[in-house]
Design a protein around this motif. Structure first.
Motif: not given
Length: 227
Positions: A139-143, A116-137
């Motif tokens: 793009d990047g190899r490492v975040v 919650k409230g944090h930025k995160s990387a994720c696989h491109w297929i799945w990154k669109k779901y991060l917002h459901k948990f209060g995270a900010e997706a």
């Protein structure tokens, strides 16, 4: 006297083994590092390629980790709604120096309420779901976001590991590890991201995984409502 660095990976059925084994290989070579593979018990756990990995510790016996890392894979769905797994992550995160993930393992951290409230990387297929948990997706190899460090999809776990190695042991050690492991990637094709690959190839990849994606989407909805 040297201080041991406890680095722990969540091990679970049907994970993408490279999400775990690639960074574990790098991080295990950090001076004074000890790798822990944690699961509910110590029976072999089958990965997504069919072979099994042996846990080194159970959740109950796992020491306090300095680094908590959650890999990904198609097995994330079950873990996102598993109270025992989520409880282990929440408990360990309280005193961990770093809370980390590779690939869509970030969604398990999200389900545990740790993004919650944090930025995160994720696989491109799945990154669109991060917002459901209060995270900010992102793009990047490492975040990097405070003590949260995340790697993108699968192979980004290596880049993630070298960055984390630098955090834990310094840039010189990280460089020595990169040289020792001869990490000098030269992929045969320049199509490792959706933008580079183009829509046609992206759609073909999505089509191969559509049933798995739909199934995990149900777990995502259930998990997002529980936090």
């Amino acid at each position: 006297m040297s201080t041991e660095i406890n680095i722990g990976f969540l091990l679970f059925p049907n994970l993408t083994q490279l999400d775990l084994t690639a960074p574990a290989q790098v991080l295990s070579r950090i001076p004074n590092a000890k790798i822990h593979l944690a699961w509910k018990d110590t029976n072999p756990v089958k990965t997504d390629v069919g072979f099994s990995i042996n846990p080194t510790t159970s959740f109950n016996n796992c020491p306090q980790l300095d680094v908590l890392c959650v890999p990904g894979g198609f097995g994330i769905g079950e873990q996102m709604i598993d109270s025992e797994t989520l409880g282990f992550l929440r408990t360990q995160s309280k005193n961990a120096k770093y809370i980390t993930s590779v690939c869509n393992g970030s969604l398990i951290l999200g389900a545990a309420g740790l993004l919650k409230g944090h930025k995160s990387a994720c696989h491109w297929i799945w990154k669109k779901y991060l917002h459901k948990f209060g995270a900010e997706a992102v793009d990047g190899r490492v975040v990097r976001d405070g003590k949260h460090i995340s790697g993108g999809g699968v192979t980004a776990g290596l880049d993630f590991a070298f960055n984390l190695a630098s955090e834990l042991a310094g840039e010189e050690v990280a460089k020595m590890l990169q040289l020792g492991l001869e990490y000098e990637p030269q992929p045969p094709y320049d199509c490792g991201t959706p933008i580079k690959a183009g829509n046609e190839l992206v759609e073909k990849v999505l089509a191969l995984q559509i049933e798995r994606i739909k199934k995990i989407e149900l777990n995502i909805e259930q998990a997002s409502k529980a936090i």
